[in-house]
Motif scaffolding. Structure first.
Motif, short mmCIF file in Angstrom:
data_model
loop_
_atom_site.label_atom_id
_atom_site.label_comp_id
_atom_site.label_asym_id
_atom_site.label_seq_id
_atom_site.Cartn_x
_atom_site.Cartn_y
_atom_site.Cartn_z
N THR A 179 -5.42 -11.25 0.61
CA THR A 179 -5.03 -12.37 1.46
C THR A 179 -3.60 -12.78 1.16
OG1 THR A 179 -7.31 -13.17 1.55
CG2 THR A 179 -5.58 -14.73 2.16
N ALA A 180 -2.80 -12.88 2.21
CA ALA A 180 -1.39 -13.25 2.05
C ALA A 180 -1.27 -14.70 1.62
CB ALA A 180 -0.63 -13.03 3.36
N ARG A 181 -0.22 -14.98 0.88
CA ARG A 181 0.12 -16.36 0.54
C ARG A 181 1.29 -16.79 1.41
NH1 ARG A 181 1.46 -15.62 -4.26
NH2 ARG A 181 3.73 -15.92 -4.19
N ILE A 182 1.10 -17.83 2.21
CA ILE A 182 2.15 -18.31 3.10
C ILE A 182 2.58 -19.69 2.62
CG2 ILE A 182 2.75 -18.92 5.47
CD1 ILE A 182 0.59 -16.97 6.40
N GLU A 183 3.86 -19.85 2.37
CA GLU A 183 4.39 -21.12 1.89
C GLU A 183 5.50 -21.59 2.80
OE1 GLU A 183 5.53 -20.09 -2.13
OE2 GLU A 183 3.66 -20.97 -2.90
N GLY A 184 5.59 -22.90 2.98
CA GLY A 184 6.63 -23.45 3.83
C GLY A 184 6.36 -23.18 5.30
N TYR A 185 7.43 -23.03 6.06
CA TYR A 185 7.31 -22.83 7.50
C TYR A 185 7.74 -21.40 7.81
CZ TYR A 185 8.02 -23.45 12.52
OH TYR A 185 7.96 -23.33 13.88
N PHE A 186 6.74 -20.51 7.97
CA PHE A 186 7.00 -19.10 8.27
C PHE A 186 6.59 -18.85 9.71
CE2 PHE A 186 6.60 -14.54 8.29
CZ PHE A 186 7.55 -14.12 7.36
N GLN A 187 7.59 -18.64 10.58
CA GLN A 187 7.34 -18.50 12.01
C GLN A 187 6.79 -17.12 12.35
OE1 GLN A 187 11.23 -19.69 13.74
NE2 GLN A 187 9.99 -20.84 15.17
N GLY A 188 5.93 -17.09 13.35
CA GLY A 188 5.46 -15.83 13.91
C GLY A 188 4.52 -15.10 12.97
N GLU A 189 4.34 -13.82 13.27
CA GLU A 189 3.44 -12.98 12.48
C GLU A 189 4.18 -12.44 11.26
OE1 GLU A 189 2.50 -10.04 15.30
OE2 GLU A 189 1.18 -11.31 16.50
N GLY A 190 3.43 -12.22 10.21
CA GLY A 190 4.01 -11.60 9.03
C GLY A 190 4.25 -10.12 9.23
N PRO A 191 4.93 -9.47 8.29
CA PRO A 191 5.21 -8.04 8.40
C PRO A 191 3.95 -7.18 8.37
CG PRO A 191 6.61 -9.08 6.75
CD PRO A 191 5.56 -10.07 7.11
N THR A 192 2.87 -7.72 7.80
CA THR A 192 1.60 -7.01 7.77
C THR A 192 0.47 -8.02 7.95
OG1 THR A 192 0.24 -5.42 6.53
CG2 THR A 192 1.39 -7.13 5.25
N ASP A 193 -0.77 -7.57 7.84
CA ASP A 193 -1.91 -8.44 8.11
C ASP A 193 -1.99 -9.57 7.08
OD1 ASP A 193 -2.54 -6.76 10.18
OD2 ASP A 193 -4.06 -5.65 9.06
N GLN A 194 -2.35 -10.75 7.57
CA GLN A 194 -2.56 -11.87 6.65
C GLN A 194 -3.77 -11.59 5.76
OE1 GLN A 194 -2.46 -15.69 8.52
NE2 GLN A 194 -3.34 -16.76 6.77
N ASN A 195 -4.79 -10.98 6.33
CA ASN A 195 -5.95 -10.51 5.57
C ASN A 195 -5.97 -8.99 5.66
OD1 ASN A 195 -7.24 -13.09 4.77
ND2 ASN A 195 -7.39 -13.37 6.98
N LEU A 196 -5.43 -8.36 4.66
CA LEU A 196 -5.25 -6.90 4.65
C LEU A 196 -6.45 -6.26 3.97
CD1 LEU A 196 -3.40 -4.44 5.18
CD2 LEU A 196 -2.38 -4.87 2.92
N VAL A 197 -7.25 -5.54 4.76
CA VAL A 197 -8.46 -4.89 4.24
C VAL A 197 -8.17 -3.42 4.01
CG1 VAL A 197 -10.88 -4.36 4.68
CG2 VAL A 197 -9.91 -6.54 5.47
N LEU A 198 -8.43 -2.95 2.79
CA LEU A 198 -8.15 -1.57 2.40
C LEU A 198 -9.36 -0.95 1.71
CD1 LEU A 198 -4.58 -2.06 0.86
CD2 LEU A 198 -5.10 -1.15 3.13
N LYS A 199 -9.38 0.39 1.71
CA LYS A 199 -10.36 1.17 0.95
C LYS A 199 -9.62 2.35 0.32
CE LYS A 199 -14.59 0.66 3.77
NZ LYS A 199 -15.57 1.48 4.56
N PRO A 200 -10.16 2.91 -0.76
CA PRO A 200 -9.62 4.18 -1.23
C PRO A 200 -9.71 5.23 -0.11
CG PRO A 200 -11.03 3.21 -2.89
CD PRO A 200 -11.20 2.37 -1.65
#
Length: 353
Positions: A179-200
């Motif tokens: 899960t991304a940590r967002i601080e302050g005022y970050f406009q728009g979408e982040g460079p990747t998923d806010q909740n990034l789900v991965l597997k091997p």
């Protein structure tokens, strides 16, 4: 700034801008006209020669204007009301530039493939060019086998996201969510998923630079995941080297002038997350700049933007590495903005190299 968050102030260093001798802007085709003027206005104040366009320094713009155009969001339309187009060459400050066109390709070497690509690039594609691409159509090619290719290229983000999630779900093993940590005022979408789900086993694209080991756009495979706030992912790079990828922080800044008239850079918001994206599929916009050996270009819903088809096709090194599905290219898929043709027709000088 989010209430309660202290502003992170960075002292402005005018010496950095006063010392500019050559400013290089790469991928300028994706830079909007108003942003070019913003750069010029800033350097008029803080550049080496105050009062001069771009601070009086030398500039070099690089980019293929036949690729994807700048992105203009609906809420940004008022910023462009005084411009005839959104392209960099319609900036008010774009004057006195000498134009040159590079004629030496490096990604492709097959003359027939190059000729067909150039036909799609400028809209002059002949029936013979289209027939060459028709030979790469697999009508019943299923994206179910997208893991066998470098990437599926699609015009639509929802298609890319759905394909990535489908292949991820098919992998064995447990999911780990970062899960991304967002601080302050970050406009728009982040460079990747806010909740990034991965597997091997997940195919990922790295979103940072760590030269010479990897660069933004390098592909890799997740080998092992380490959950937790100080965790990350062990990723195997194309070289075979395995490296531990930890969180990185992207900043959004804003600028203001203090009581002494000095410019201050202020970090308005931060987005902290693993610099990874699932990469079995990608939008064509996100794939601009990549070089691929094998890819599927998804034609199910057609193209909708200028240069979109050309950008997708030209990611491939060879024609044999291309799969088009489920149908051949239609002339309606080849979209070229007349403004681009007009600009490119105004006396470019060929440069061999």
């Amino acid at each position: 700034i989010t209430p309660g968050k202290a502003a992170h102030l960075i002292p402005f260093n005018p010496d950095l801008y006063r010392s500019i001798r050559l400013l290089i802007i790469d991928e300028v085709s994706m830079v909007r006209s108003d942003l070019v003027d913003c750069a010029s206005a800033f350097l008029r104040v803080y550049g080496p020669c105050p009062g001069e366009p771009f601070g009086g320094g030398r500039l070099a713009f690089f980019g293929d204007v036949f690729q994807l155009p700048p992105v203009k969001k609906s809420e940004e339309a008022p910023l462009l009301k005084d411009y005839s187009t959104k392209y960099f060459f319609d900036a008010h400050s774009y004057q006195g530039f000498r134009h040159a066109e590079s004629t030496q390709p490096f990604r492709q070497v097959d003359p027939a493939f190059l000729q067909a690509l150039n036909g799609v690039r400028d809209g002059s594609a002949s029936d013979a060019h289209l027939e060459l691409f028709h030979s790469r159509v697999v009508p019943d090619a299923s994206l179910e086998h997208s893991e066998d290719f470098d990437m599926v290229l699609t015009p639509y983000r929802k298609t890319a996201d759905a394909e990535n999630q489908r292949v991820l779900a098919s992998l064995p093993g447990r999911e780990t969510c970062f899960t991304a940590r967002i601080e302050g005022y970050f406009q728009g979408e982040g460079p990747t998923d806010q909740n990034l789900v991965l597997k091997p086993g997940a195919k990922v694209m790295l979103l940072t630079n760590n030269l010479p080991h990897w660069s933004n756009g390098t592909m890799g495979e997740v080998i092992r995941l380490v959950p937790g706030p100080f965790g990350g992912a062990v990723v195997e790079l194309p070289s075979g080297v395995q490296t531990f990828i930890e969180n990185t922080t992207w900043e959004q800044n804003r600028y203001w002038t203090d009581d002494d008239g000095e410019l201050v850079q202020e970090v308005a918001g931060e987005f902290t997350q693993l610099p990874l994206k699932l990469a079995w599929a990608s939008t064509i916009h996100k794939a601009q700049g990549l070089t691929l050996d094998r890819a599927v270009v998804d034609q199910r819903r057609g193209m909708f933007d200028s240069g979109q088809l050309y950008t997708a096709l030209s990611r491939l090194r060879t024609l044999d590495g291309l799969t088009l599905t489920p149908r051949p290219i239609r002339r309606s898929d080849i979209i070229v903005d007349p403004k681009i043709l007009e600009f490119m027709g105004n006396g470019k000088e060929p440069v061999n190299g």
